[in-house]
Design a protein around this motif. Structure first.
Motif, PDB file in Angstrom:
ATOM      1  N   UNK A   1      -0.175  -3.667  -5.329  1.00 54.17           N
ATOM      2  CA  UNK A   1       0.617  -2.524  -5.769  1.00 54.17           C
ATOM      3  C   UNK A   1       0.820  -2.662  -7.271  1.00 54.17           C
ATOM      4  N   UNK A   2       0.409  -1.645  -8.008  1.00 55.81           N
ATOM      5  CA  UNK A   2       0.502  -1.681  -9.467  1.00 55.81           C
ATOM      6  C   UNK A   2       1.535  -0.663  -9.937  1.00 55.81           C
TER       7      UNK A   2
ATOM      8  N   UNK B   1       4.680   5.171 -12.954  1.00 57.41           N
ATOM      9  CA  UNK B   1       3.744   5.542 -11.906  1.00 57.41           C
ATOM     10  C   UNK B   1       3.344   4.323 -11.078  1.00 57.41           C
ATOM     11  N   UNK B   2       2.832   4.583  -9.878  1.00 54.71           N
ATOM     12  CA  UNK B   2       2.503   3.512  -8.928  1.00 54.71           C
ATOM     13  C   UNK B   2       1.143   3.772  -8.302  1.00 54.71           C
ATOM     14  N   UNK B   3       0.376   2.687  -8.103  1.00 56.38           N
ATOM     15  CA  UNK B   3      -0.938   2.762  -7.458  1.00 56.38           C
ATOM     16  C   UNK B   3      -1.037   1.693  -6.365  1.00 56.38           C
ATOM     17  N   UNK B   4      -1.882   1.943  -5.392  1.00 59.57           N
ATOM     18  CA  UNK B   4      -2.105   0.998  -4.296  1.00 59.57           C
ATOM     19  C   UNK B   4      -3.598   0.741  -4.141  1.00 59.57           C
TER      20      UNK B   4
ATOM     21  N   UNK C   1     -13.347  -0.953  -0.893  1.00 58.05           N
ATOM     22  CA  UNK C   1     -12.084  -0.611  -1.537  1.00 58.05           C
ATOM     23  C   UNK C   1     -11.551   0.721  -1.023  1.00 58.05           C
ATOM     24  N   UNK C   2     -10.255   0.726  -0.697  1.00 60.51           N
ATOM     25  CA  UNK C   2      -9.505   1.947  -0.451  1.00 60.51           C
ATOM     26  C   UNK C   2      -8.322   1.922  -1.409  1.00 60.51           C
ATOM     27  N   UNK C   3      -8.147   3.003  -2.171  1.00 59.63           N
ATOM     28  CA  UNK C   3      -7.094   2.983  -3.176  1.00 59.63           C
ATOM     29  C   UNK C   3      -6.653   4.383  -3.537  1.00 59.63           C
ATOM     30  N   UNK C   4      -5.579   4.466  -4.299  1.00 61.46           N
ATOM     31  CA  UNK C   4      -5.130   5.754  -4.792  1.00 61.46           C
ATOM     32  C   UNK C   4      -6.034   6.278  -5.893  1.00 61.46           C
TER      33      UNK C   4
END
Length: 203
Positions: free
Chosen positions: A76-77, A95-98, A114-117
């Protein structure tokens, strides 16, 4: 150009702090084998006339909570833009990314799905996870100035640092055209205990 850069950086950050980007959890999932926290900063650049030029108003601070399981990682970034000249054109400052990376053995290391936002993709790394290269394909208009995120990582565990280049690239057939990149540097924080309070108020 400014409008296009704003579009790009919105997609780079991908989700605002008010958007749920983490997958649902009932709280009974297996515990990770290792939890690492990376804290650092990113410097934004864009390619103009064949030369990379700084875009300091789009710089950011970030932290990454990286949970490593036996066959996959979940990260989680959190990203924060604090430059006083930031005009909000790339979305919220916070902001947030996964990211979820599932690993399988490969001839020269490991392969990642990879699965991500930022989209789905593939990656590769050595078996010690020191050098990694990840690519993700966002679901965006074909008219956008990029269609690929490329992240190149160097984990220097012995010096507790991570350096990373995030590139936004337009790939058409066998041709790639760079557009924007962020140079990131982070410091590692790992679990440990204190023998006493780490800070004492003396004023």
């Amino acid at each position: 150009m400014k409008k296009l850069l704003a579009c790009c950086l919105v997609l780079t950050a991908c989700a605002s702090s008010t958007t749920a980007v983490l997958p649902p959890s009932a709280g009974n999932e297996p515990r990770p084998d290792l939890v690492l926290v990376w804290v650092g900063h990113g410097e934004a650049e864009r390619l103009e006339g064949g030369t990379w030029k700084r875009a300091p108003a789009f710089d950011y601070e970030f932290s990454v909570e990286q949970r490593r399981f036996g066959d996959h990682w979940e990260s989680v970034k959190h990203l924060h833009r604090r430059h006083p000249g930031y005009d909000g054109s790339a979305g919220p400052r916070d902001q947030t990314m996964f990211f979820r990376l599932d690993f399988t053995p490969a001839a020269n290391g490991v392969h990642a799905t990879i699965q991500s936002t930022l989209g789905q993709g593939q990656g590769e790394s050595d078996r010690e996870f020191r050098e990694a290269r990840l690519e993700m394909h966002p679901e965006i208009s074909s008219m956008a100035p990029f269609n690929l995120y490329r992240i190149t990582q160097h984990y220097a565990y012995e010096s507790a640092t991570l350096t990373e280049t995030v590139e936004l690239v337009k790939r058409t057939g066998g041709t790639e055209t760079p557009w924007v990149r962020n140079q990131e540097t982070a410091t590692l924080f790992a679990t440990h205990r204190f023998d006493a309070a780490p800070t004492v108020w003396t004023k």
